[in-house]
Scaffold this active site. Structure first.
Site, PDB file in Angstrom:
ATOM      1  N   HIS A   1       0.540  21.492  10.643  1.00 51.98           N
ATOM      2  CA  HIS A   1      -0.619  20.622  10.423  1.00 51.98           C
ATOM      3  C   HIS A   1      -1.911  21.178  10.988  1.00 51.98           C
ATOM      4  CE1 HIS A   1       0.296  19.461  14.548  1.00 51.98           C
ATOM      5  NE2 HIS A   1      -0.940  18.994  14.628  1.00 51.98           N
TER       6      HIS A   1
HETATM    7  C1  UD1 Z   1      -4.694  15.258  15.277  1.00 47.49           C
HETATM    8  C2  UD1 Z   1      -5.043  16.001  16.572  1.00 47.49           C
HETATM    9  C3  UD1 Z   1      -4.025  17.107  16.815  1.00 47.49           C
HETATM   10  C4  UD1 Z   1      -2.616  16.574  16.776  1.00 47.49           C
HETATM   11  C5  UD1 Z   1      -2.403  15.849  15.455  1.00 47.49           C
HETATM   12  C6  UD1 Z   1      -1.019  15.284  15.329  1.00 47.49           C
HETATM   13  C7  UD1 Z   1      -7.441  16.195  17.089  1.00 47.49           C
HETATM   14  C8  UD1 Z   1      -8.581  17.119  17.129  1.00 47.49           C
HETATM   15  N1  UD1 Z   1      -6.350  16.643  16.459  1.00 47.49           N
HETATM   16  O1  UD1 Z   1      -4.812  16.166  14.217  1.00 47.49           O
HETATM   17  O2  UD1 Z   1      -4.264  17.656  18.093  1.00 47.49           O
HETATM   18  O3  UD1 Z   1      -1.706  17.642  16.904  1.00 47.49           O
HETATM   19  O4  UD1 Z   1      -3.364  14.791  15.371  1.00 47.49           O
HETATM   20  O5  UD1 Z   1      -0.842  14.760  14.043  1.00 47.49           O
HETATM   21  O6  UD1 Z   1      -7.523  15.107  17.591  1.00 47.49           O
HETATM   22  N2  UD1 Z   1      -4.745  11.457   8.029  1.00 47.49           N
HETATM   23  C9  UD1 Z   1      -4.067  10.549   7.269  1.00 47.49           C
HETATM   24  N3  UD1 Z   1      -3.492   9.475   7.893  1.00 47.49           N
HETATM   25  C10 UD1 Z   1      -3.580   9.289   9.235  1.00 47.49           C
HETATM   26  C11 UD1 Z   1      -4.293  10.216   9.999  1.00 47.49           C
HETATM   27  C12 UD1 Z   1      -4.849  11.285   9.397  1.00 47.49           C
HETATM   28  O7  UD1 Z   1      -3.966  10.688   6.065  1.00 47.49           O
HETATM   29  O8  UD1 Z   1      -3.013   8.293   9.751  1.00 47.49           O
HETATM   30  C13 UD1 Z   1      -5.340  12.630   7.367  1.00 47.49           C
HETATM   31  C14 UD1 Z   1      -6.775  12.417   6.990  1.00 47.49           C
HETATM   32  O9  UD1 Z   1      -7.019  13.107   5.816  1.00 47.49           O
HETATM   33  C15 UD1 Z   1      -7.518  13.079   8.112  1.00 47.49           C
HETATM   34  C16 UD1 Z   1      -6.602  14.229   8.445  1.00 47.49           C
HETATM   35  O10 UD1 Z   1      -5.290  13.717   8.257  1.00 47.49           O
HETATM   36  O11 UD1 Z   1      -8.795  13.470   7.774  1.00 47.49           O
HETATM   37  C17 UD1 Z   1      -6.735  14.760   9.837  1.00 47.49           C
HETATM   38  O12 UD1 Z   1      -6.559  13.695  10.781  1.00 47.49           O
HETATM   39  P1  UD1 Z   1      -7.192  13.838  12.253  1.00 47.49           P
HETATM   40  O13 UD1 Z   1      -6.866  12.652  13.055  1.00 47.49           O
HETATM   41  O14 UD1 Z   1      -8.626  14.210  12.118  1.00 47.49           O
HETATM   42  O15 UD1 Z   1      -6.488  15.122  12.818  1.00 47.49           O
HETATM   43  P2  UD1 Z   1      -4.979  15.648  12.744  1.00 47.49           P
HETATM   44  O16 UD1 Z   1      -4.930  16.829  11.864  1.00 47.49           O
HETATM   45  O17 UD1 Z   1      -4.013  14.547  12.456  1.00 47.49           O
END
Ligand code: UD1
Length: 372
Positions: free
Chosen positions: A217
């Site tokens: 991820h």
């Molecule tokens: C975040 C953390 C990372 C952790 C990971 C675990 C930061 C900088 N990153 O990354 O350290 O390892 O979580 O998963 O805080 N999205 C969904 N549903 C959700 C959440 C996210 O679809 O419930 C998608 C969205 O498109 C979003 C993308 O995932 O834009 C990224 O989500 P985000 O919370 O920004 O970061 P992660 O990649 O999940």
């Protein structure tokens, strides 16, 4: 927020913060210990809403036996600046109404830094669980979050000696640092028995040790199609001998769809799993391939071979004392390490690192009480 109640003057008031998937299994054991200690502590749980999908959030509350959050800030996704700023704006009034003795943040996600920053500016004390980890790679957003949260924290609760040493080098006074061990392992041990009730193996038609598990991820791995393609080419070879199950983060699913890349034969993408299904899956895997931080530790705890698809790790103890191998994203390195694991047969689990004993949450709560 829960109804106001009379506050005892000797009571320690703790505001626990969670935001994203890897936070839940770190806070769940702390909440259980706080509850066990009865009237000595009062606590609230804030969920920033950084992760909001049922399978990224609610499923974990359920599996880990966590109470629903007292407050859900509902901030959702966005750029780093948007997400961090939205958490800060929403968190400030919460702190102004519930003036805790401690704001407890865990890990290294954007919510961790955002809440620590708001608390420090309001002169509220911050405790950081999983302090001191460093990848020494500032292109990782988590590394920035780790460094800044540790600078802001009043109490730095570390999992391992390397973390203590990193903090010492950064000039953090030793009296602020308490080594408590790895709280994620508390959740792991707590759930080992219950995870056996999961039907994930028969549901996927898998026999023990006959498959690999992949998670991916990190933006550095999934946002660039050329990098994904390189990883896939190594997976294609490994999957000839070992089918691979791939519970994919929503962001990863989206990036693969956008890139038009096709998963190699033998690699099966499934939806993200809850804590127990996932534990039951990876503990029976022949090997795990991942770019996750927590999974490097969990596989070390149960002696499952782990190939980490990154060039560095903020958890070096998993390489030095555990089952983790850093293989980056170069297909030859991944393949070589994968074949080595397959050749090695059954490996005896190494002894657990010190203080990975399922009792870190107790030491965390003791440290909070001692500083009141
Ligand atoms: C975040 C953390 C990372 C952790 C990971 C675990 C930061 C900088 N990153 O990354 O350290 O390892 O979580 O998963 O805080 N999205 C969904 N549903 C959700 C959440 C996210 O679809 O419930 C998608 C969205 O498109 C979003 C993308 O995932 O834009 C990224 O989500 P985000 O919370 O920004 O970061 P992660 O990649 O999940």
């Amino acid at each position: 927020m829960a109804a106001a109640r009379k506050i005892r003057s000797d009571e320690v008031r703790i505001l626990n913060v969670v935001g994203a998937r890897p936070n839940f299994m770190k806070v769940a054991p702390i909440l259980k210990v706080l509850d066990r200690q009865g009237g000595r502590f009062s606590h609230r749980l804030v969920h920033t809403g950084q992760h909001y999908d049922e399978r990224m959030s609610a499923a974990f509350f359920q599996d880990l036996g966590m109470p629903p959050p007292d407050i859900d800030l509902g901030i959702g996704s966005g750029t780093h600046a948007e997400q961090t700023a939205r958490v800060m704006l929403a968190f400030e009034p919460v702190l102004n109404s519930y003036r805790p003795d401690w704001v407890l943040v865990v890990g290294d996600v954007n919510s961790t830094l955002a809440c620590a920053l708001v608390a420090a500016k309001l002169h509220l004390r911050v405790a950081h669980v999983e302090a001191g980890l460093r990848s020494f790679d500032r292109r990782m957003p988590e590394e920035i979050n780790r460094i800044l949260t540790d600078q802001l924290a009043d109490l730095l609760l570390t999992p391992s000696p390397d973390a203590d040493e990193n903090l010492r080098r950064e000039g953090i006074p030793a009296e602020k640092v308490v080594r408590v061990g790895n709280v994620m392992i508390d959740s792991l041990f707590d759930q080992l028995e219950r995870a056996k009730e999961s039907t994930i193996l028969p549901r996927l038609g898998l026999a023990e040790r006959s498959f690999g598990v992949l998670t991916l991820h990190r933006p550095a791995n999934v946002d660039e199609p050329a990098t994904l393609e390189r990883v896939f080419s190594a997976l294609a070879e490994i999957a000839r001998d070992l089918p691979i199950v791939f519970p994919a983060h929503p962001r990863t699913q989206a990036r693969i769809d956008e890139s038009g890349l096709v998963l190699p034969a033998g690699v099966t993408m499934i939806e993200p799993l809850g804590y127990r299904d996932f534990l039951q899956l990876w503990r029976h895997a022949r090997m795990v391939l991942t770019d996750s931080g927590g999974l490097q530790e969990e596989t070390t705890a149960l002696g499952i071979p782990c190939l980490t698809l990154r060039e560095n790790t903020e958890r070096p103890i998993t390489v030095e004392q555990g089952t983790n191998r850093l293989v980056g994203t170069d297909p030859d390195r991944i393949l070589e390490a994968g074949r080595e694991v397959l050749r090695a047969g059954h490996e005896v689990a190494p002894p657990l690192p010190d203080l990975w004993d399922g009792r870190a949450a107790e030491r965390i709560v003791d440290a909070l009480a001692a500083w009141k």
